[in-house]
Design a protein around this motif. Structure first.
Motif, PDB file in Angstrom:
ATOM      1  N   MET A 182      16.744 -56.638 -23.360  1.00 15.11           N
ATOM      2  CA  MET A 182      17.409 -57.655 -22.415  1.00 15.11           C
ATOM      3  C   MET A 182      18.989 -57.878 -23.085  1.00 15.11           C
ATOM      4  N   ASP A 183      20.040 -57.736 -22.207  1.00 20.67           N
ATOM      5  CA  ASP A 183      21.271 -58.239 -22.755  1.00 20.67           C
ATOM      6  C   ASP A 183      21.659 -59.272 -22.595  1.00 20.67           C
ATOM      7  N   THR A 184      21.802 -60.114 -23.541  1.00 17.21           N
ATOM      8  CA  THR A 184      22.081 -61.557 -23.177  1.00 17.21           C
ATOM      9  C   THR A 184      23.472 -62.069 -23.784  1.00 17.21           C
ATOM     10  N   SER A 185      24.344 -61.044 -24.142  1.00 15.79           N
ATOM     11  CA  SER A 185      25.597 -61.250 -25.015  1.00 15.79           C
ATOM     12  C   SER A 185      26.458 -62.203 -24.272  1.00 15.79           C
ATOM     13  N   ALA A 186      26.455 -62.327 -23.037  1.00 14.27           N
ATOM     14  CA  ALA A 186      27.261 -63.200 -22.414  1.00 14.27           C
ATOM     15  C   ALA A 186      26.896 -64.553 -21.974  1.00 14.27           C
ATOM     16  N   ALA A 187      25.647 -64.902 -22.163  1.00 11.23           N
ATOM     17  CA  ALA A 187      24.997 -66.203 -21.871  1.00 11.23           C
ATOM     18  C   ALA A 187      25.040 -67.172 -22.938  1.00 11.23           C
ATOM     19  N   PRO A 188      25.539 -68.447 -22.773  1.00  5.96           N
ATOM     20  CA  PRO A 188      25.563 -69.547 -23.985  1.00  5.96           C
ATOM     21  C   PRO A 188      24.230 -69.816 -24.088  1.00  5.96           C
ATOM     22  N   VAL A 202      13.717 -57.708 -27.176  1.00  7.36           N
ATOM     23  CA  VAL A 202      13.606 -59.056 -26.257  1.00  7.36           C
ATOM     24  C   VAL A 202      14.855 -59.859 -25.971  1.00  7.36           C
ATOM     25  N   LEU A 203      15.528 -59.534 -27.146  1.00  7.41           N
ATOM     26  CA  LEU A 203      16.787 -60.407 -27.115  1.00  7.41           C
ATOM     27  C   LEU A 203      17.901 -59.481 -27.787  1.00  7.41           C
ATOM     28  N   ASN A 204      19.135 -59.632 -27.265  1.00  6.58           N
ATOM     29  CA  ASN A 204      20.169 -58.749 -28.159  1.00  6.58           C
ATOM     30  C   ASN A 204      21.687 -59.690 -27.784  1.00  6.58           C
ATOM     31  N   ALA A 205      21.943 -60.620 -28.746  1.00  5.71           N
ATOM     32  CA  ALA A 205      23.328 -61.173 -28.572  1.00  5.71           C
ATOM     33  C   ALA A 205      23.936 -61.122 -29.602  1.00  5.71           C
ATOM     34  N   PRO A 206      25.000 -61.754 -29.927  1.00  6.67           N
ATOM     35  CA  PRO A 206      26.092 -61.604 -30.967  1.00  6.67           C
ATOM     36  C   PRO A 206      25.246 -62.181 -32.226  1.00  6.67           C
ATOM     37  N   GLY A 207      25.262 -61.282 -33.253  1.00  5.08           N
ATOM     38  CA  GLY A 207      24.888 -62.096 -34.636  1.00  5.08           C
ATOM     39  C   GLY A 207      23.021 -61.784 -34.675  1.00  5.08           C
ATOM     40  N   VAL A 208      22.518 -61.496 -33.647  1.00 10.82           N
ATOM     41  CA  VAL A 208      21.168 -61.524 -33.529  1.00 10.82           C
ATOM     42  C   VAL A 208      20.420 -60.693 -32.645  1.00 10.82           C
ATOM     43  N   ARG A 209      19.361 -60.200 -33.048  1.00 13.73           N
ATOM     44  CA  ARG A 209      18.540 -58.910 -32.216  1.00 13.73           C
ATOM     45  C   ARG A 209      16.996 -59.196 -32.497  1.00 13.73           C
ATOM     46  N   VAL A 210      16.286 -59.519 -31.369  1.00 12.38           N
ATOM     47  CA  VAL A 210      14.856 -59.819 -31.557  1.00 12.38           C
ATOM     48  C   VAL A 210      14.034 -58.647 -30.847  1.00 12.38           C
ATOM     49  N   VAL A 211      13.006 -57.850 -31.739  1.00 13.81           N
ATOM     50  CA  VAL A 211      12.444 -56.896 -31.217  1.00 13.81           C
ATOM     51  C   VAL A 211      11.058 -57.312 -31.383  1.00 13.81           C
ATOM     52  N   VAL A 212      10.064 -56.950 -30.484  1.00 16.68           N
ATOM     53  CA  VAL A 212       8.571 -57.025 -30.774  1.00 16.68           C
ATOM     54  C   VAL A 212       8.190 -55.604 -30.720  1.00 16.68           C
ATOM     55  N   LEU A 213       7.139 -55.153 -31.849  1.00 14.65           N
ATOM     56  CA  LEU A 213       6.433 -54.048 -32.184  1.00 14.65           C
ATOM     57  C   LEU A 213       5.370 -54.362 -31.946  1.00 14.65           C
ATOM     58  N   THR A 214       4.619 -53.127 -31.319  1.00 11.73           N
ATOM     59  CA  THR A 214       3.003 -53.285 -31.258  1.00 11.73           C
ATOM     60  C   THR A 214       2.465 -52.196 -31.938  1.00 11.73           C
ATOM     61  N   PHE A 215       1.544 -52.295 -32.623  1.00 12.95           N
ATOM     62  CA  PHE A 215       0.909 -51.537 -33.535  1.00 12.95           C
ATOM     63  C   PHE A 215      -0.655 -51.195 -33.198  1.00 12.95           C
ATOM     64  N   ALA A 216      -1.073 -49.819 -33.141  1.00 14.82           N
ATOM     65  CA  ALA A 216      -2.245 -49.618 -32.970  1.00 14.82           C
ATOM     66  C   ALA A 216      -2.869 -49.948 -34.293  1.00 14.82           C
ATOM     67  N   ALA A 217      -4.246 -50.338 -34.395  1.00 18.89           N
ATOM     68  CA  ALA A 217      -4.884 -50.459 -35.612  1.00 18.89           C
ATOM     69  C   ALA A 217      -4.729 -49.319 -36.618  1.00 18.89           C
ATOM     70  N   GLY A 218      -4.495 -49.367 -37.542  1.00 21.68           N
ATOM     71  CA  GLY A 218      -4.378 -48.061 -38.773  1.00 21.68           C
ATOM     72  C   GLY A 218      -2.822 -47.598 -38.716  1.00 21.68           C
ATOM     73  N   HIS A 219      -1.849 -47.799 -37.869  1.00 25.64           N
ATOM     74  CA  HIS A 219      -0.819 -47.012 -37.857  1.00 25.64           C
ATOM     75  C   HIS A 219       0.070 -47.894 -39.087  1.00 25.64           C
TER      76      HIS A 219
END
Length: 108
Positions: A1-7, A30-47
């Motif tokens: 999600m690009d939210t770079s223009a949203a206050p 999940v979020l990509n804004a100036p100065g911050v990026r949020v990512v959710v990683l999903t892992f299979a058991a044992g990965h």
């Protein structure tokens, strides 16, 4: 999600698009804004996400499951609600002890 223009950015559930799937590793920005990026990683058991570095300060928060993070000579088990901060460029490895989701916040 690009939210770079949203206050203001509101995300009601960071897990919504980060579906746990069988296999290795999944990745959802999940979020990509100036100065911050949020990512959710999903892992299979044992990965295992082998040793690597992030170019920015990194906050790691387990959303569910259990993950073992090895960084800076320290081993930390992350469970739901746990938070770990790593300095920029610190080498680290992540192992899913069970099926898990990990939220990464890259700052800077």
């Amino acid at each position: 999600m690009d939210t770079s223009a949203a206050p203001i950015t509101f995300i009601p559930d960071v897990r919504a698009d980060a579906v746990l799937a069988p296999g290795g590793l999944g990745h959802t920005t999940v979020l990509n804004a100036p100065g911050v990026r949020v990512v959710v990683l999903t892992f299979a058991a044992g990965h295992v996400l082998t040793e690597h570095r992030a170019p920015k300060t990194l906050l790691m928060q387990a959303l569910d499951g259990c993950l073992r993070v090895t960084a800076g000579g320290q081993v930390t088990d992350l469970v739901a609600g746990a938070l770990l901060r790593l300095d920029a460029s610190l080498t680290h490895e992540v192992e899913a002890l069970e099926e898990s989701r990990l939220m990464l916040t890259l700052i800077g």
